[in-house]
Motif scaffolding. Structure first.
Motif, PDB file in Angstrom:
ATOM      1  N   PRO A 178      41.596  -5.448  -9.211  1.00 28.56           N
ATOM      2  CA  PRO A 178      43.006  -5.808  -9.028  1.00 28.56           C
ATOM      3  C   PRO A 178      43.472  -5.511  -7.608  1.00 28.56           C
ATOM      4  O   PRO A 178      43.106  -4.487  -7.031  1.00 28.56           O
ATOM      5  CB  PRO A 178      43.730  -4.911 -10.037  1.00 28.56           C
ATOM      6  CG  PRO A 178      42.763  -3.854 -10.421  1.00 28.56           C
ATOM      7  CD  PRO A 178      41.405  -4.445 -10.265  1.00 28.56           C
ATOM      8  N   ARG A 180      45.559  -4.243  -4.734  1.00 27.08           N
ATOM      9  CA  ARG A 180      46.640  -3.283  -4.451  1.00 27.08           C
ATOM     10  C   ARG A 180      46.889  -3.184  -2.954  1.00 27.08           C
ATOM     11  O   ARG A 180      47.991  -3.391  -2.487  1.00 27.08           O
ATOM     12  CB  ARG A 180      46.289  -1.905  -5.003  1.00 27.08           C
ATOM     13  CG  ARG A 180      46.543  -1.841  -6.492  1.00 27.08           C
ATOM     14  CD  ARG A 180      46.486  -0.420  -6.999  1.00 27.08           C
ATOM     15  NE  ARG A 180      45.780  -0.393  -8.272  1.00 27.08           N
ATOM     16  CZ  ARG A 180      45.387   0.718  -8.863  1.00 27.08           C
ATOM     17  NH1 ARG A 180      45.581   1.880  -8.279  1.00 27.08           N
ATOM     18  NH2 ARG A 180      44.771   0.667 -10.021  1.00 27.08           N
ATOM     19  N   THR A 181      45.828  -2.856  -2.204  1.00 25.35           N
ATOM     20  CA  THR A 181      46.010  -2.769  -0.755  1.00 25.35           C
ATOM     21  C   THR A 181      45.601  -4.067  -0.074  1.00 25.35           C
ATOM     22  O   THR A 181      45.965  -4.295   1.070  1.00 25.35           O
ATOM     23  CB  THR A 181      45.135  -1.652  -0.169  1.00 25.35           C
ATOM     24  OG1 THR A 181      43.772  -1.984  -0.451  1.00 25.35           O
ATOM     25  CG2 THR A 181      45.461  -0.318  -0.788  1.00 25.35           C
ATOM     26  N   ASP A 187      40.527  -1.223  -2.922  1.00 21.30           N
ATOM     27  CA  ASP A 187      40.985  -1.654  -4.254  1.00 21.30           C
ATOM     28  C   ASP A 187      39.942  -1.323  -5.317  1.00 21.30           C
ATOM     29  O   ASP A 187      40.281  -0.859  -6.410  1.00 21.30           O
ATOM     30  CB  ASP A 187      41.254  -3.165  -4.256  1.00 21.30           C
ATOM     31  CG  ASP A 187      42.518  -3.507  -3.486  1.00 21.30           C
ATOM     32  OD1 ASP A 187      43.308  -2.568  -3.237  1.00 21.30           O
ATOM     33  OD2 ASP A 187      42.700  -4.678  -3.134  1.00 21.30           O
ATOM     34  N   LEU A 190      40.003   2.324  -5.976  1.00 21.07           N
ATOM     35  CA  LEU A 190      41.212   2.702  -6.715  1.00 21.07           C
ATOM     36  C   LEU A 190      41.081   2.338  -8.193  1.00 21.07           C
ATOM     37  O   LEU A 190      41.567   3.042  -9.067  1.00 21.07           O
ATOM     38  CB  LEU A 190      42.447   2.004  -6.128  1.00 21.07           C
ATOM     39  CG  LEU A 190      42.928   2.552  -4.788  1.00 21.07           C
ATOM     40  CD1 LEU A 190      44.095   1.730  -4.265  1.00 21.07           C
ATOM     41  CD2 LEU A 190      43.331   4.016  -4.910  1.00 21.07           C
ATOM     42  N   ALA A 191      40.391   1.223  -8.434  1.00 20.16           N
ATOM     43  CA  ALA A 191      40.235   0.792  -9.824  1.00 20.16           C
ATOM     44  C   ALA A 191      39.013   1.447 -10.474  1.00 20.16           C
ATOM     45  O   ALA A 191      38.708   1.185 -11.631  1.00 20.16           O
ATOM     46  CB  ALA A 191      40.110  -0.729  -9.874  1.00 20.16           C
TER      47      ALA A 191
END
Lengths: 341, 322
Positions: A178, A180-181, A187, A190-191
């Motif tokens: 997904p 995000r940045t 990303d 982060l995921a």
């Protein structure tokens, strides 16, 4: 002077630089021949539709008025609409800029340590075989344009020895993490998508390497020159004469002052690879900002052109400030002079 | 005074440069005794600094030592291992460099540099606090005010005289047996230069170390040293106790050198020695001074004179006295 005050001063000055740049690029984009409205709608569109679009884009107003309208909107974050993608330009920027930024940063992470290592060794052993190899490599690296490296990389790793992916950001079959940045590696992390992260890194290696060749060559060359110059300085001989181990003298007393010219070039290199990334992005099919800007120019997508140039300009200005801060840290002479001025 | 600290014998040093080989040192003879104060004078470029750098083994990379020995307490420095020479640099001999601005690293604080020297000057494991204490102590020794502040300063923030004192302080840390002062204070104005020389003189006296004071200004060595060597184009041409050398110089070069000193009482411009220091790529055969010497004899062109005693510790390398 405190470092924060220094940064504030520099930021204040860059506002004027950026205003100047925006006026220049805005005027330039408006005065080149060809009607952007006509280009956007195609040769078969009726004249009334073209007129309507011209009205909507304020193309019939005098240039200064157009500029002020654009500036007011830009300050609110509205960079107009792209006549090609039919989306707000600001949204395009958010999509494409992080991808390029990621690539350029990755190339920096590769090139800076390598440049320091190669430059320091070459400088320390000036005119040795290693130094001569580095010399040839540097000349070639500086002289040969990036696209040659890119094509060579495609041939070597995409055709002869298929070890690294040569297209896009992810392999087929791996789900996109997904957004995000906008920087896919971040990303993915982060995921918690380790598979996507590793796969994405592999996709970055070749384009980032091609981008790095010229930078490594130039930066290593500068560091080498700095080292050779400073090796002759009395303070190096003095440090040795006080019995400080040679290793320590080389790693600190010699390296720190020698890094200064290299660091200032690094900023320019970084910013210009941001601006010049369209070649690499086109060859490696990387959905980045350079490619976006190039498309905008080819299609006379005015708002996108101005935005691309401005974003790169802002990036340039910010990195210059960052580098000046790093240099001020490395070189107290600059700090003292700043204080005096 | 009998025990020798440094004995240089028949030392040759060449520099390889693009144009050829510079044959700079041409069989140097030099001795310093324990606790002895020795001066070394000569024109710029005559090899004074090269001689001293050979002692510390800090010659430039393009220097070659084809011949000669430098004995430190009987052991040859040129043949020592890296560890041995390192120990001498850390604990015994130290050098004050000619130009304090160039000898201090511009991008590190005085404290960083001085404490690094202190750290390696001893085998003890000093804490940061102890190193700082010692740094402050040595800065006080060289009469620098507010040492705490100076430690935090970068060299650029200090005056020339202060930088020179810092260089002296750094040298003092490891000069337990011999301090080599290479034209200290040459770049400073005369009042500061005088202060610096007095300071060095006092410190050497207090610490009981030997000193080699290099200078091209004759007056500076006069009051400070016991014995003076005169160097010309890579050779020691004359050595004598200070008083005797200044009152009765006998080598034609030394005599000429003293004539160049402007006198406060005399009028006009002092006499200069005719000619220039020789080209080191093709130095004259025989005595290197003969092309400028008014007493030159046929033998001077063929053979190199060696230092011979004329009595009372006075030695000269000249065929006029053989």
């Amino acid at each position: 002077m405190k470092i924060t005050a220094y940064i504030a001063k520099r930021l204040f000055y860059s506002i004027f630089v950026l205003l100047g740049l925006s006026m220049f690029i805005f005027t330039l984009s408006r005065v080149v021949p060809g009607d952007p409205a006509r280009l956007a709608l195609g040769p078969l569109a009726p004249q009334w539709a073209v007129d309507q679009l011209r009205e909507k884009l304020h193309l019939n107003d005098p240039l200064p008025v157009q500029y002020v309208i654009w500036l007011m909107n830009a300050l609110r974050g509205d960079l107009g609409e792209s006549i090609v993608s039919k989306r707000p330009v600001s949204q395009d920027v958010l999509t494409f800029f992080p991808a390029s930024f990621e690539l350029v940063m990755f190339s920096t992470i590769i090139s800076v340590p390598l440049a320091i290592l190669i430059g320091a060794l070459a400088g320390r052993r000036a005119n040795s075989i290693f130094d001569n190899i580095v010399r040839v490599f540097s000349y070639v690296g500086i002289a040969v344009p990036t696209f040659v490296w890119a094509v060579l990389a495609l041939f070597l790793f995409g055709y002869l020895w298929k070890v690294l992916p040569i297209m896009g950001q992810l392999s087929v079959g791996i789900r996109r993490p997904p957004v995000r940045t906008g920087m896919m590696s971040i990303d993915a992390l982060l995921a918690g998508r380790w598979d996507a992260f590793v796969d994405h890194l592999k996709h970055m290696i070749l384009p980032a390497l091609c981008m790095s060749v010229g930078r490594i060559a130039q930066e290593a060359r500068l560091l080498r020159a700095g080292i050779i110059e400073n090796l002759k300085k009395d303070y190096i001989v003095a440090a040795i004469s006080y019995g400080i181990p040679e290793r320590r003298v080389m790693m600190t007393y010699l390296l720190k002052p020698s890094l200064i010219p290299m660091v200032s070039i690094m900023a320019l290199d970084l910013a210009s690879s941001m601006g010049g990334s369209f070649i690499i992005e086109t060859i490696f099919n990387w959905p980045g900002f350079g490619r976006y800007g190039m498309w905008a120019m080819l299609n006379k997508d005015l708002n996108a052109v101005v935005a691309s140039v401005m974003i790169v300009g802002i990036f340039f200005a910010l990195f210059n400030i960052l580098v000046d801060v790093i240099i001020a840290y490395l070189d107290p002479r600059i700090r003292v002079m700043e204080r005096a001025s | 005074m009998n025990e020798q600290l440094i004995e240089i014998h028949d030392l040759y040093v060449n520099y390889k440069i693009y144009e050829g080989i510079l044959k700079v040192l041409n069989g140097v003879e030099f001795r310093v005794g324990v606790k002895e104060k020795v001066g070394l004078i000569g024109e710029s470029g005559c090899g004074k600094t090269t001689t001293m750098r050979s002692v510390m083994r800090i010659l430039a990379d393009n220097a070659i030592v084809p011949k000669g020995s430098i004995l430190y307490k009987g052991r040859d420095i040129l043949k020592m291992s890296e560890e041995e020479i390192q120990r001498i640099r850390r604990e015994s001999i130290s050098m004050i460099f000619q130009d304090p601005t160039a000898a201090l690293n511009p991008v590190f604080t005085v404290g960083d540099q001085l404490m690094d020297v202190i750290k390696y000057s001893t085998k003890e494991n000093l804490t940061k606090e102890e190193m700082k204490e010692r740094a402050i102590k040595v800065l006080k020794e060289v009469a620098l005010p507010d040492p705490e502040r100076i430690l935090k300063n970068y060299p650029i923030m200090l005056s020339g005289g202060m930088r020179q004192r810092i260089c002296i302080a750094m040298a003092l840390v490891s000069a337990n047996e011999l301090l080599i002062a290479d034209e200290p204070g040459t770049n400073l104005d005369v009042t500061i230069q005088d202060q610096i020389l007095r300071l060095i003189g006092r410190l050497v006296e207090e610490r009981g170390t030997s000193i080699i004071l290099i200078s091209h200004a004759l007056g500076t060595v006069k009051g400070l040293v016991d014995r003076v060597y005169v160097m010309y184009a890579g050779n020691m041409v004359e050595v004598a106790p200070t008083k005797e050398l200044f009152s009765e110089p006998i080598h034609p070069y030394t005599i000429g050198l003293f004539k160049t000193v402007p006198k406060l009482t005399g009028g006009g411009i002092p006499e200069a020695i005719k000619g220039r220091i020789p080209d080191y790529i093709n130095p004259p055969q025989g005595c290197r001074f003969f092309p400028r010497c008014e007493h030159a004899m046929p033998i001077c062109k063929k053979e190199k004179p060696s230092l011979k005693s004329v009595g009372g510790g006075h030695e000269v390398a000249c065929f006029l006295y053989e």
